[in-house]
Design a protein around this motif. Sequence first.
Motif, PDB file in Angstrom:
ATOM      1  N   TYR A 178      35.136  -6.367  -4.651  1.00 23.54           N
ATOM      2  CA  TYR A 178      34.643  -5.260  -3.828  1.00 23.54           C
ATOM      3  C   TYR A 178      35.489  -5.193  -2.554  1.00 23.54           C
ATOM      4  CZ  TYR A 178      30.399  -5.123  -6.698  1.00 23.54           C
ATOM      5  OH  TYR A 178      29.503  -4.998  -7.742  1.00 23.54           O
ATOM      6  N   LEU A 179      35.960  -3.988  -2.241  1.00 28.54           N
ATOM      7  CA  LEU A 179      36.701  -3.751  -1.008  1.00 28.54           C
ATOM      8  C   LEU A 179      35.798  -3.038  -0.020  1.00 28.54           C
ATOM      9  CD1 LEU A 179      40.107  -2.519  -2.507  1.00 28.54           C
ATOM     10  CD2 LEU A 179      39.421  -4.861  -1.928  1.00 28.54           C
ATOM     11  N   MET A 180      35.965  -3.322   1.262  1.00 33.41           N
ATOM     12  CA  MET A 180      35.080  -2.716   2.265  1.00 33.41           C
ATOM     13  C   MET A 180      35.791  -2.587   3.597  1.00 33.41           C
ATOM     14  SD  MET A 180      32.548  -6.010   2.574  1.00 33.41           S
ATOM     15  CE  MET A 180      32.128  -5.768   0.852  1.00 33.41           C
ATOM     16  N   GLU A 181      35.325  -1.579   4.385  1.00 30.90           N
ATOM     17  CA  GLU A 181      35.927  -1.384   5.700  1.00 30.90           C
ATOM     18  C   GLU A 181      35.031  -0.557   6.609  1.00 30.90           C
ATOM     19  OE1 GLU A 181      37.560  -2.233   8.580  1.00 30.90           O
ATOM     20  OE2 GLU A 181      38.739  -3.003   6.882  1.00 30.90           O
ATOM     21  N   ARG A 182      35.203  -0.788   7.894  1.00 28.27           N
ATOM     22  CA  ARG A 182      34.521   0.017   8.912  1.00 28.27           C
ATOM     23  C   ARG A 182      35.387   1.225   9.238  1.00 28.27           C
ATOM     24  NH1 ARG A 182      34.272   0.245  14.778  1.00 28.27           N
ATOM     25  NH2 ARG A 182      35.919  -1.341  14.958  1.00 28.27           N
ATOM     26  N   ILE A 183      34.785   2.415   9.243  1.00 32.08           N
ATOM     27  CA  ILE A 183      35.504   3.651   9.547  1.00 32.08           C
ATOM     28  C   ILE A 183      34.757   4.433  10.624  1.00 32.08           C
ATOM     29  CG2 ILE A 183      36.608   3.851   7.289  1.00 32.08           C
ATOM     30  CD1 ILE A 183      34.370   5.792   6.495  1.00 32.08           C
ATOM     31  N   LEU A 184      35.472   5.396  11.225  1.00 36.97           N
ATOM     32  CA  LEU A 184      34.896   6.187  12.315  1.00 36.97           C
ATOM     33  C   LEU A 184      34.523   7.598  11.886  1.00 36.97           C
ATOM     34  CD1 LEU A 184      37.324   5.104  15.198  1.00 36.97           C
ATOM     35  CD2 LEU A 184      35.115   4.105  14.558  1.00 36.97           C
ATOM     36  N   ASP A 185      35.021   8.049  10.715  1.00 40.15           N
ATOM     37  CA  ASP A 185      34.685   9.398  10.244  1.00 40.15           C
ATOM     38  C   ASP A 185      34.881   9.483   8.735  1.00 40.15           C
ATOM     39  OD1 ASP A 185      37.492   9.665   9.885  1.00 40.15           O
ATOM     40  OD2 ASP A 185      37.701  10.400  11.928  1.00 40.15           O
ATOM     41  N   ASP A 186      34.386  10.576   8.161  1.00 39.96           N
ATOM     42  CA  ASP A 186      34.481  10.763   6.711  1.00 39.96           C
ATOM     43  C   ASP A 186      35.915  10.991   6.249  1.00 39.96           C
ATOM     44  OD1 ASP A 186      31.749  10.519   6.581  1.00 39.96           O
ATOM     45  OD2 ASP A 186      31.369  12.697   6.596  1.00 39.96           O
ATOM     46  N   GLU A 187      36.725  11.567   7.121  1.00 36.58           N
ATOM     47  CA  GLU A 187      38.123  11.813   6.750  1.00 36.58           C
ATOM     48  C   GLU A 187      38.877  10.496   6.524  1.00 36.58           C
ATOM     49  OE1 GLU A 187      36.541  13.281   9.192  1.00 36.58           O
ATOM     50  OE2 GLU A 187      36.460  15.370   8.474  1.00 36.58           O
ATOM     51  N   SER A 188      38.528   9.481   7.283  1.00 34.08           N
ATOM     52  CA  SER A 188      39.162   8.164   7.101  1.00 34.08           C
ATOM     53  C   SER A 188      38.835   7.600   5.722  1.00 34.08           C
ATOM     54  CB  SER A 188      38.691   7.199   8.194  1.00 34.08           C
ATOM     55  OG  SER A 188      39.090   7.637   9.473  1.00 34.08           O
ATOM     56  N   GLU A 189      37.591   7.791   5.290  1.00 37.76           N
ATOM     57  CA  GLU A 189      37.199   7.329   3.962  1.00 37.76           C
ATOM     58  C   GLU A 189      38.037   8.014   2.882  1.00 37.76           C
ATOM     59  OE1 GLU A 189      33.316   7.563   0.967  1.00 37.76           O
ATOM     60  OE2 GLU A 189      33.023   7.649   3.147  1.00 37.76           O
ATOM     61  N   GLU A 190      38.233   9.321   3.026  1.00 38.18           N
ATOM     62  CA  GLU A 190      39.023  10.059   2.047  1.00 38.18           C
ATOM     63  C   GLU A 190      40.474   9.589   2.038  1.00 38.18           C
ATOM     64  OE1 GLU A 190      38.549  14.146   3.025  1.00 38.18           O
ATOM     65  OE2 GLU A 190      36.397  14.223   2.498  1.00 38.18           O
ATOM     66  N   ARG A 191      41.017   9.301   3.218  1.00 36.52           N
ATOM     67  CA  ARG A 191      42.402   8.822   3.292  1.00 36.52           C
ATOM     68  C   ARG A 191      42.554   7.470   2.590  1.00 36.52           C
ATOM     69  NH1 ARG A 191      41.712  10.614   8.630  1.00 36.52           N
ATOM     70  NH2 ARG A 191      42.837  12.565   9.062  1.00 36.52           N
ATOM     71  N   VAL A 192      41.609   6.575   2.797  1.00 32.71           N
ATOM     72  CA  VAL A 192      41.678   5.246   2.196  1.00 32.71           C
ATOM     73  C   VAL A 192      41.586   5.347   0.675  1.00 32.71           C
ATOM     74  CG1 VAL A 192      40.491   3.036   1.953  1.00 32.71           C
ATOM     75  CG2 VAL A 192      40.798   4.048   4.226  1.00 32.71           C
ATOM     76  N   LEU A 193      40.615   6.103   0.180  1.00 29.48           N
ATOM     77  CA  LEU A 193      40.448   6.249  -1.264  1.00 29.48           C
ATOM     78  C   LEU A 193      41.674   6.898  -1.899  1.00 29.48           C
ATOM     79  CD1 LEU A 193      36.696   7.334  -1.499  1.00 29.48           C
ATOM     80  CD2 LEU A 193      37.685   5.115  -2.113  1.00 29.48           C
ATOM     81  N   SER A 194      42.235   7.885  -1.215  1.00 28.14           N
ATOM     82  CA  SER A 194      43.428   8.555  -1.736  1.00 28.14           C
ATOM     83  C   SER A 194      44.620   7.601  -1.772  1.00 28.14           C
ATOM     84  CB  SER A 194      43.755   9.770  -0.860  1.00 28.14           C
ATOM     85  OG  SER A 194      44.935  10.413  -1.304  1.00 28.14           O
ATOM     86  N   ALA A 195      44.756   6.769  -0.734  1.00 27.30           N
ATOM     87  CA  ALA A 195      45.864   5.811  -0.692  1.00 27.30           C
ATOM     88  C   ALA A 195      45.732   4.770  -1.801  1.00 27.30           C
ATOM     89  CB  ALA A 195      45.921   5.124   0.672  1.00 27.30           C
ATOM     90  N   LEU A 196      44.510   4.299  -2.043  1.00 23.21           N
ATOM     91  CA  LEU A 196      44.283   3.323  -3.106  1.00 23.21           C
ATOM     92  C   LEU A 196      44.563   3.925  -4.484  1.00 23.21           C
ATOM     93  CD1 LEU A 196      40.988   1.662  -1.794  1.00 23.21           C
ATOM     94  CD2 LEU A 196      43.263   0.635  -1.828  1.00 23.21           C
TER      95      LEU A 196
END
Length: 280
Positions: A178-196
């Motif tokens: 399981y991978l996990m991280e603290r983010i400040l907005d929903d756009e950051s989540e989308e960027r991380v998932l897209s990069a992975l």
Amino acid sequence: MAASTAPVVDSRRDELVDLIQRFVESLAEVSERLPFHIDRQKFCSTRTLAALVIAIVFAWKLLRSPSNHQRRRRKWPGPLPAHANASSRTNMMVQSSEVCTSSGDLKVKDVVGEFFQPTKPTLSQSVRQKLGEGRKVTCRLLGVILEETSPEELQKHATVRSSVLEVLLEITKYCDLYLMERILDDESEERVLSALKDAGVFMSGGLMSDKVLFCSTENGRSSFVRQLESDWHIDSNPEVILHLARFINYELYISPNRPECTTSNGFTSTSLEQFFGVSS
């Protein structure tokens, strides 16, 4: 013609026999230094067959090696002057014999050392050895999987570290990751998932996008780890490592400076790939 080649064949045969004998003697020496006991009588009764097979292969390799060819091409000293006495001739013959014997001993010892030299484990073997019985692993993204080291950077971009991909995919074959991280907005989540996704992390089938968890605080990440009852947790925040020490069996603290881990169940490494023996 046959008479001229016969001494050469006999010489090579004698050299091969001599190498085999030296190899058997070296094996006996090695057996005495092993950490476990070997019955010398049983060893003596079985070592000949095993040594012959192994020694013939290595002896042939030695006979075919460039250094051996060079030795055979080496010119012997010219004839001694007529006025040289018998003592001088004897001394030169003894010195020549000592050089050949020493060279033969060194070659045999080198072959034995090469034969018993441990091989480097593969990445798959290293992952299994390092993680041991651990079957569930939780891992932070920032500073471990991603190039970025802060949530603020994720608001602009997210980049997967190429050197960690092979290790990451190997862990997913062996563990529930399981991978996990603290983010400040929903756009950051989308960027991380897209990069992975673009890096091919989700293509192996061992890791799916719903196993990438996001939260808004560091305590939220600690809560994820405790709820999942992870065997291993990997993080780059020393405070999280200290907080989870009494809840997790094993921890891996990732830090470029590689300070000593203060927890009794913790390990420290400059990177995830370095911990598993992968050269960056």
